[in-house]
Design an enzyme around this catalytic site. Structure first.
Site: not given
Ligand SMILES: *[C@@H]1O[C@H](CO)[C@@H](O)[C@H](O)[C@H]1NC(C)=O
Ligand SMILES: *[C@@H]1O[C@H](CO)[C@@H](O)[C@H](O)[C@H]1NC(C)=O
Ligand SMILES: *[C@@H]1O[C@H](CO)[C@@H](O)[C@H](O)[C@H]1NC(C)=O
Ligand SMILES: *[C@@H]1O[C@H](CO)[C@@H](O)[C@H](O)[C@H]1NC(C)=O
Length: 348
Positions: A172, A195
């Site tokens: 993430d 990310h």
């Protein structure tokens, strides 16, 4: 400072190498033999820390964090050691709203986090909230690429913070910088899978949020979904300014350079331009080298009010999948020199 200023939720865990800095801290590890007088190194008392399984979820519901520190000055959390959120038992069973952040700091100043390995948090691994004077270095933050909402480090409402020499691969956000932050330096951080490093999202539901003086240098994005990203939601007010990403290595990174002022966050109306927008200005992307997995290597998508002072210099990005790369600008004002692909869409 008076009284008990730190809460440490000892939920059947043992704590590895926790050293208190100044004498203000008290930890509820006394029953394990820790002294917590600010002088004694309590680390020998404690072993690896392992979180309880999701069956214990009720204990975290109201606090939102597993290991929570509040109002501590001069705390040092030093390694080596492991903080293991035991996340696999949580990810599939427990909705996100009931999963705790593994390590949360609220209203702390002169905080040092060094040398620990953080694994498989239930939700975000580390959050820094309303803190000032934070030094984070030599951490390894690791979770599987498909683990849900397991951000590496979240920063909000905090000033004067440095993150250095750290590996974050959690699937993430690597580092997410939210509103109310300023004077943040991030250096020698390797991200991926995940990310990338993002500022925002800012301005959701029309709120006012500010971020300034964020400098990211010497970082690597390895197969991340995004690289250097600023994301704002239409309708908000405030600013994101004096931001730089310099000396960045890209390894098949998605969206290596991205300003997204039409961030939707799953809600379509967020994507539409509105009369108000967070003001994005004085943003530099410089010294980017490596490969992009996305065709749009550089995307500067500003609100209709425009972004000012955008600089893109000394960039050489090629495709990791043999495609021609594109540069997209929307209402972006600034200058560019020495870039591959060429950035010719900035307005003057
Ligand atoms: C942040 O901390 C200050 C005290 O230093 C407090 O007054 C303020 O309410 C806190 N802000 C939030 C959003 O928690
Ligand atoms: C971040 O780097 C800038 C430029 O080197 C420096 O002026 C600033 O003091 C640094 N901030 C922190 C929190 O170290
Ligand atoms: C990039 O990530 C891959 C897959 O995780 C890993 O094998 C490789 O060593 C990483 N490269 C660098 C330079 O970190
Ligand atoms: C960009 O990088 C590629 C691959 O490393 C290299 O072959 C090329 O010469 C570089 N281009 C410029 C203008 O530096």
């Amino acid at each position: 400072m008076e009284g008990i200023v730190a809460m440490f939720f000892m939920l059947g865990i043992s704590l590895s190498h926790l050293v208190t800095g100044n004498a203000q801290a008290y930890f509820d590890v006394g029953k394990f033999g820790a002294v917590g007088d600010g002088k004694t190194d309590d680390s020998p008392v404690l072993g690896k820390i392992l979180a309880p399984s999701a069956d214990e979820r009720g204990r975290f519901k109201s606090v939102g964090c597993w290991l929570c520190f509040q109002r501590v000055d001069g705390l040092i959390v030093d390694g080596p050691g492991q903080i293991d959120g035991n996340g696999a038992t949580w990810w599939t069973k427990v909705p996100i709203s009931e999963r705790p952040t593994a390590l949360h700091f609220d209203l702390c100043s002169d905080l040092t986090l060094h040398g620990l390995t953080h694994l498989n948090s239930q939700r975000n691994h580390i959050s820094i909230y309303n803190c000032s004077g934070v030094a984070i270095s030599d951490l390894h933050i690791i979770a599987p690429s498909d683990s849900p909402n397991t951000d590496g480090i979240n920063i909000a409402l905090s000033t004067t913070l440095v993150i250095s020499n750290t590996f974050i691969g959690t699937g993430d956000d690597c580092i997410a910088i939210s509103g109310g932050t300023s004077n943040i330096n991030i250096t020698q951080v390797t991200c991926g899978p995940g990310h990338g490093i993002s500022i925002g999202s800012l301005g959701g539901d029309g709120i006012t949020q500010n971020v300034d003086q964020v400098h990211v240098t010497g970082c690597t994005f390895n197969q991340t979904m995004n690289g250097a990203r600023i994301k704002t939601i239409p309708g908000g007010t405030g600013f994101a300014r004096d931001i730089s990403f310099e000396g960045i290595t890209l390894i098949a990174s998605g969206n290596p350079i991205l300003i997204d002022q039409h961030y939707c966050n799953g809600r379509d109306h967020y994507c539409q331009d509105q009369e108000k927008a967070i003001t994005v200005s004085d943003v530099t992307f410089s010294g980017f080298r490596g490969t992009s997995a996305a065709v749009e290597a550089i995307n500067l998508d500003c609100s209709k009010q425009g972004c000012r002072g955008i600089t893109v210099n000394n960039v050489n990005i090629s495709s990791s999948v043999g495609k021609d790369l594109r540069v997209v600008c929307n209402n972006a004002y600034g200058t560019s020199a020495s870039t591959v692909p060429v950035v010719s869409c900035l307005l003057s």
